[in-house]
Motif scaffolding. Structure first.
Motif, PDB file in Angstrom:
ATOM      1  N   MET A  41      -6.682  -4.364  36.914  1.00 23.84           N
ATOM      2  CA  MET A  41      -7.927  -5.029  37.316  1.00 23.84           C
ATOM      3  C   MET A  41      -8.739  -5.437  36.092  1.00 23.84           C
ATOM      4  N   ALA A  42      -8.813  -4.540  35.111  1.00 25.66           N
ATOM      5  CA  ALA A  42      -9.634  -4.800  33.928  1.00 25.66           C
ATOM      6  C   ALA A  42      -9.068  -5.949  33.098  1.00 25.66           C
ATOM      7  N   LEU A  43      -7.737  -6.089  33.113  1.00 22.50           N
ATOM      8  CA  LEU A  43      -7.131  -7.172  32.344  1.00 22.50           C
ATOM      9  C   LEU A  43      -7.246  -8.508  33.067  1.00 22.50           C
ATOM     10  N   ASN A  44      -7.242  -8.457  34.408  1.00 24.08           N
ATOM     11  CA  ASN A  44      -7.221  -9.703  35.176  1.00 24.08           C
ATOM     12  C   ASN A  44      -8.590 -10.219  35.600  1.00 24.08           C
ATOM     13  N   GLU A  45      -9.606  -9.368  35.460  1.00 19.07           N
ATOM     14  CA  GLU A  45     -10.968  -9.783  35.829  1.00 19.07           C
ATOM     15  C   GLU A  45     -11.851  -9.609  34.599  1.00 19.07           C
ATOM     16  N   ASP A  46     -12.920 -10.405  34.532  1.00 18.28           N
ATOM     17  CA  ASP A  46     -13.851 -10.201  33.421  1.00 18.28           C
ATOM     18  C   ASP A  46     -15.029  -9.351  33.872  1.00 18.28           C
ATOM     19  N   GLU A  63      -5.901   6.312  27.595  1.00 15.25           N
ATOM     20  CA  GLU A  63      -4.772   5.389  27.474  1.00 15.25           C
ATOM     21  C   GLU A  63      -5.159   4.024  28.047  1.00 15.25           C
ATOM     22  N   VAL A  64      -5.869   4.047  29.173  1.00  9.72           N
ATOM     23  CA  VAL A  64      -6.350   2.788  29.768  1.00  9.72           C
ATOM     24  C   VAL A  64      -7.237   2.060  28.754  1.00  9.72           C
ATOM     25  N   LEU A  65      -8.120   2.822  28.123  1.00  5.21           N
ATOM     26  CA  LEU A  65      -9.055   2.253  27.156  1.00  5.21           C
ATOM     27  C   LEU A  65      -8.301   1.622  25.982  1.00  5.21           C
ATOM     28  N   ARG A  66      -7.315   2.354  25.451  1.00  6.63           N
ATOM     29  CA  ARG A  66      -6.564   1.825  24.298  1.00  6.63           C
ATOM     30  C   ARG A  66      -5.831   0.540  24.672  1.00  6.63           C
ATOM     31  N   ARG A  67      -5.153   0.565  25.814  1.00  4.19           N
ATOM     32  CA  ARG A  67      -4.366  -0.621  26.200  1.00  4.19           C
ATOM     33  C   ARG A  67      -5.277  -1.802  26.523  1.00  4.19           C
ATOM     34  N   ASN A  70      -6.557  -3.493  23.413  1.00  2.00           N
ATOM     35  CA  ASN A  70      -5.590  -4.328  22.699  1.00  2.00           C
ATOM     36  C   ASN A  70      -5.794  -5.785  23.062  1.00  2.00           C
ATOM     37  N   ASP A  71      -6.249  -6.026  24.282  1.00  2.00           N
ATOM     38  CA  ASP A  71      -6.360  -7.388  24.788  1.00  2.00           C
ATOM     39  C   ASP A  71      -7.778  -7.917  24.866  1.00  2.00           C
ATOM     40  N   LYS A  72      -8.704  -7.068  25.274  1.00  2.00           N
ATOM     41  CA  LYS A  72     -10.080  -7.540  25.431  1.00  2.00           C
ATOM     42  C   LYS A  72     -11.072  -6.412  25.189  1.00  2.00           C
ATOM     43  N   GLN A  73     -12.291  -6.805  24.871  1.00  2.00           N
ATOM     44  CA  GLN A  73     -13.279  -5.834  24.407  1.00  2.00           C
ATOM     45  C   GLN A  73     -14.352  -5.514  25.443  1.00  2.00           C
ATOM     46  N   THR A  74     -13.943  -5.406  26.707  1.00  2.00           N
ATOM     47  CA  THR A  74     -14.915  -5.025  27.735  1.00  2.00           C
ATOM     48  C   THR A  74     -15.559  -3.680  27.373  1.00  2.00           C
ATOM     49  N   PRO A  75     -16.901  -3.605  27.374  1.00  2.00           N
ATOM     50  CA  PRO A  75     -17.540  -2.319  27.069  1.00  2.00           C
ATOM     51  C   PRO A  75     -17.171  -1.246  28.099  1.00  2.00           C
TER      52      PRO A  75
END
Ligand code: CA
Length: 239
Positions: A41-46, A63-67, A70-75
């Motif tokens: 969800m976090a990768l596919n939605e902003d 682990e969710v936070l690290r991955r 890698n792709d986006k910097q959502t706080p």
């Protein structure tokens, strides 16, 4: 456009409780109950902000936070049931902007959410393209939150629910020390040493004077009971 927050929490009752509170505050809310769903969800939605439990089925929160980062910097604000320094340090190293230890008062979570969202909107943060999460974590270090009270060490500002409170240097220092030692009763001697310096020669009742000033500027004005007197022991701010 409204602010979108993702709640990642496998304890359904807690997730639902936070969801209702956030909806009440006018946020858009989604929920995920395990690490893999959350990451998808976090990768596919902003999202503007993610509240991320650490102990999760599937992937754990760190682990969710690290991955994710890698792709986006959502706080991300971590929710941790363990009052573990390691989790907090790893979490902040991995780019979380803040953490909150369960059980927490909902007012404290809401205040931390506002602070996290405020940092996100700071000029410069977005012009960089991505939020510099490490920098945000550092900025966050100097910020103490108690309910609706926010003490910002770097800006040397204190506000309650957005209303700025004017404090003298020693009042500010005393409040900062009490907030940094939450749940720990500090004796008058300790407070005196920390606020006035070890070489201060004078009455310890100056501590009582500063406490009285803080109460008249904060407790009395905003109708809270922030600083508690522990008879024969000293003063404490509790969670
Ligand atoms: Ca959990």
């Amino acid at each position: 456009m409204s602010t979108k927050i993702l709640i990642v929490e496998d304890e359904e009752k807690l997730a639902r409780f936070i969801e209702l509170e956030l909806l009440h505050e006018g946020y858009d809310v989604n929920k995920a109950g395990d690490g893999r769903t959350a990451l998808d969800m976090a990768l596919n939605e902003d999202y503007d902000l993610i509240l991320l439990d650490i102990m999760l089925p599937g992937l754990n929160g760190l682990e969710v936070l690290r991955r994710l980062h890698n792709d986006k910097q959502t706080p991300v604000i971590l929710l941790t049931a363990r009052d573990s320094v390691m989790d907090k340090v790893s979490g902040l190293d991995a780019g979380a902007v803040d953490y909150i230890t369960k059980p927490f008062a909902i007012e404290e979570l809401l205040a931390r959410i506002r602070v996290a969202l405020k940092f996100r909107h700071q000029p410069g943060a977005e012009s960089e393209g991505t939020l510099n999460a490490t920098q945000t974590a550092k900025e966050e270090e100097g910020v103490q939150v108690w309910g609706l009270l926010v003490l910002d060490e770097k800006k040397r500002k204190v506000a309650y629910d957005g209303h700025e409170i004017s404090l003298t240097n020693r009042e500010f220092l005393m409040l900062k020390i009490l907030l940094e030692n939450r749940d720990i009763v500090l004796s008058r001697d300790t407070l005196l040493d920390r606020v006035c310096g070890y070489d201060y020669i004078g009455e310890t009742n100056v501590v009582d004077v500063y406490i009285r000033h803080l109460r008249s500027k904060i407790d009395d004005v905003f109708g809270v009971k922030m600083i508690q007197t522990v008879r024969g022991a000293g003063y404490v701010i509790r969670r």
